[in-house]
Design a protein around this motif. Sequence first.
Motif, PDB file in Angstrom:
ATOM      1  N   ARG A   1      10.445  10.652   2.632  1.00 27.86           N
ATOM      2  CA  ARG A   1       9.190  10.820   1.909  1.00 27.86           C
ATOM      3  C   ARG A   1       8.421   9.508   1.808  1.00 27.86           C
ATOM      4  O   ARG A   1       8.990   8.433   1.909  1.00 27.86           O
ATOM      5  CB  ARG A   1       9.463  11.358   0.506  1.00 27.86           C
ATOM      6  CG  ARG A   1      10.472  10.532  -0.269  1.00 27.86           C
ATOM      7  CD  ARG A   1      10.547  10.915  -1.722  1.00 27.86           C
ATOM      8  NE  ARG A   1      11.074  12.257  -1.941  1.00 27.86           N
ATOM      9  CZ  ARG A   1      11.219  12.801  -3.153  1.00 27.86           C
ATOM     10  NH1 ARG A   1      10.850  12.124  -4.231  1.00 27.86           N
ATOM     11  NH2 ARG A   1      11.712  14.008  -3.306  1.00 27.86           N
ATOM     12  N   TRP A   2       7.136   9.646   1.657  1.00 29.96           N
ATOM     13  CA  TRP A   2       6.255   8.495   1.470  1.00 29.96           C
ATOM     14  C   TRP A   2       5.888   8.391   0.004  1.00 29.96           C
ATOM     15  O   TRP A   2       5.739   9.411  -0.676  1.00 29.96           O
ATOM     16  CB  TRP A   2       4.971   8.663   2.278  1.00 29.96           C
ATOM     17  CG  TRP A   2       5.145   8.361   3.733  1.00 29.96           C
ATOM     18  CD1 TRP A   2       5.517   9.233   4.717  1.00 29.96           C
ATOM     19  CD2 TRP A   2       4.945   7.098   4.383  1.00 29.96           C
ATOM     20  NE1 TRP A   2       5.575   8.584   5.929  1.00 29.96           N
ATOM     21  CE2 TRP A   2       5.218   7.279   5.747  1.00 29.96           C
ATOM     22  CE3 TRP A   2       4.562   5.825   3.933  1.00 29.96           C
ATOM     23  CZ2 TRP A   2       5.128   6.234   6.680  1.00 29.96           C
ATOM     24  CZ3 TRP A   2       4.454   4.797   4.860  1.00 29.96           C
ATOM     25  CH2 TRP A   2       4.741   4.998   6.219  1.00 29.96           C
ATOM     26  N   SER A   3       5.735   7.172  -0.467  1.00 29.60           N
ATOM     27  CA  SER A   3       5.216   6.960  -1.814  1.00 29.60           C
ATOM     28  C   SER A   3       3.979   6.078  -1.730  1.00 29.60           C
ATOM     29  O   SER A   3       3.948   5.131  -0.944  1.00 29.60           O
ATOM     30  CB  SER A   3       6.193   6.218  -2.716  1.00 29.60           C
ATOM     31  OG  SER A   3       7.511   6.509  -2.398  1.00 29.60           O
ATOM     32  N   MET A   4       3.026   6.407  -2.539  1.00 25.86           N
ATOM     33  CA  MET A   4       1.880   5.516  -2.677  1.00 25.86           C
ATOM     34  C   MET A   4       1.508   5.410  -4.143  1.00 25.86           C
ATOM     35  O   MET A   4       2.006   6.160  -4.968  1.00 25.86           O
ATOM     36  CB  MET A   4       0.699   5.956  -1.820  1.00 25.86           C
ATOM     37  CG  MET A   4       0.178   7.344  -2.056  1.00 25.86           C
ATOM     38  SD  MET A   4       1.159   8.621  -1.254  1.00 25.86           S
ATOM     39  CE  MET A   4       1.299   7.941   0.375  1.00 25.86           C
ATOM     40  N   TRP A   5       0.661   4.435  -4.458  1.00 21.57           N
ATOM     41  CA  TRP A   5       0.274   4.202  -5.842  1.00 21.57           C
ATOM     42  C   TRP A   5      -1.050   4.908  -6.146  1.00 21.57           C
ATOM     43  O   TRP A   5      -2.019   4.764  -5.391  1.00 21.57           O
ATOM     44  CB  TRP A   5       0.119   2.699  -6.106  1.00 21.57           C
ATOM     45  CG  TRP A   5       1.424   1.969  -6.168  1.00 21.57           C
ATOM     46  CD1 TRP A   5       2.635   2.488  -6.519  1.00 21.57           C
ATOM     47  CD2 TRP A   5       1.652   0.577  -5.899  1.00 21.57           C
ATOM     48  NE1 TRP A   5       3.595   1.503  -6.482  1.00 21.57           N
ATOM     49  CE2 TRP A   5       3.019   0.331  -6.121  1.00 21.57           C
ATOM     50  CE3 TRP A   5       0.822  -0.472  -5.505  1.00 21.57           C
ATOM     51  CZ2 TRP A   5       3.587  -0.936  -5.949  1.00 21.57           C
ATOM     52  CZ3 TRP A   5       1.384  -1.718  -5.342  1.00 21.57           C
ATOM     53  CH2 TRP A   5       2.758  -1.943  -5.566  1.00 21.57           C
ATOM     54  N   GLY A   6      -1.064   5.591  -7.283  1.00 24.35           N
ATOM     55  CA  GLY A   6      -2.294   6.256  -7.721  1.00 24.35           C
ATOM     56  C   GLY A   6      -3.453   5.287  -7.898  1.00 24.35           C
ATOM     57  O   GLY A   6      -4.611   5.651  -7.705  1.00 24.35           O
ATOM     58  N   SER A   7      -3.115   4.038  -8.226  1.00 22.20           N
ATOM     59  CA  SER A   7      -4.182   3.045  -8.442  1.00 22.20           C
ATOM     60  C   SER A   7      -4.957   2.744  -7.166  1.00 22.20           C
ATOM     61  O   SER A   7      -6.042   2.165  -7.216  1.00 22.20           O
ATOM     62  CB  SER A   7      -3.582   1.758  -9.005  1.00 22.20           C
ATOM     63  OG  SER A   7      -2.494   1.345  -8.210  1.00 22.20           O
TER      64      SER A   7
ATOM     65  N   VAL B   1       0.777  -1.227   0.000  1.00 26.26           N
ATOM     66  CA  VAL B   1       0.000   0.000   0.000  1.00 26.26           C
ATOM     67  C   VAL B   1       0.809   1.278   0.000  1.00 26.26           C
ATOM     68  O   VAL B   1       0.354   2.287  -0.506  1.00 26.26           O
ATOM     69  CB  VAL B   1      -0.981   0.069   1.180  1.00 26.26           C
ATOM     70  CG1 VAL B   1      -2.327  -0.460   0.776  1.00 26.26           C
ATOM     71  CG2 VAL B   1      -0.472  -0.664   2.386  1.00 26.26           C
ATOM     72  N   ALA B   2       1.971   1.270   0.567  1.00 23.34           N
ATOM     73  CA  ALA B   2       2.737   2.512   0.627  1.00 23.34           C
ATOM     74  C   ALA B   2       4.155   2.153   1.013  1.00 23.34           C
ATOM     75  O   ALA B   2       4.415   1.050   1.502  1.00 23.34           O
ATOM     76  CB  ALA B   2       2.155   3.472   1.669  1.00 23.34           C
TER      77      ALA B   2
END
Length: 151
Positions: free
Chosen positions: A94-100, A85-86
């Motif tokens: 920094r955090w990354s997440m998926w647009g999907s 999920v992230a």
Amino acid sequence: MSKGYTGGCYCGAVRWEVTGKPLVSAYCHCSLCQRLSGAPFINTIHFPAPAFKWVHGSDSVLDSYAVEAKPWKKRWRCKTCGACVASFHEKGNRWSMWGSQLDRDEEGKVKADMWEDLKPTVHIFYETRLLDVKDGLPKWSGYAGSSERLK
Ligand SMILES: [Zn+2]
Ligand SMILES: [Zn+2]
């Protein structure tokens, strides 16, 4: 108050919220993303660390891991549905997440007000793509600004 964007895993057990403006939103065609996600490319959205929070309640729904190639990146997945999920990038804070995984409307579309702010503006690691994308966005062989611009 700044605007919040919400998303989560497939089953809904894991939920997150981010606020403010993203640092970047990109389509990533790197082979690591391809192997981890199973998709030909993914939409990664990065936010500064303070912008992110889990909003699902208990952390017992989460499992974390790192892959050998990027030990500084802690990745989170849902214990129930297994979806990643992230991830948190310790070096870049920094955090990354998926647009999907952004929340959808009744028709399954990403909510329009979120998409306008968060939609990708660039393709990165396009050199290792599995699919040509003719969308007019800039394309870089590696990271944007520090690799070869392809188109
Ligand atoms: Zn889940
Ligand atoms: Zn990638």
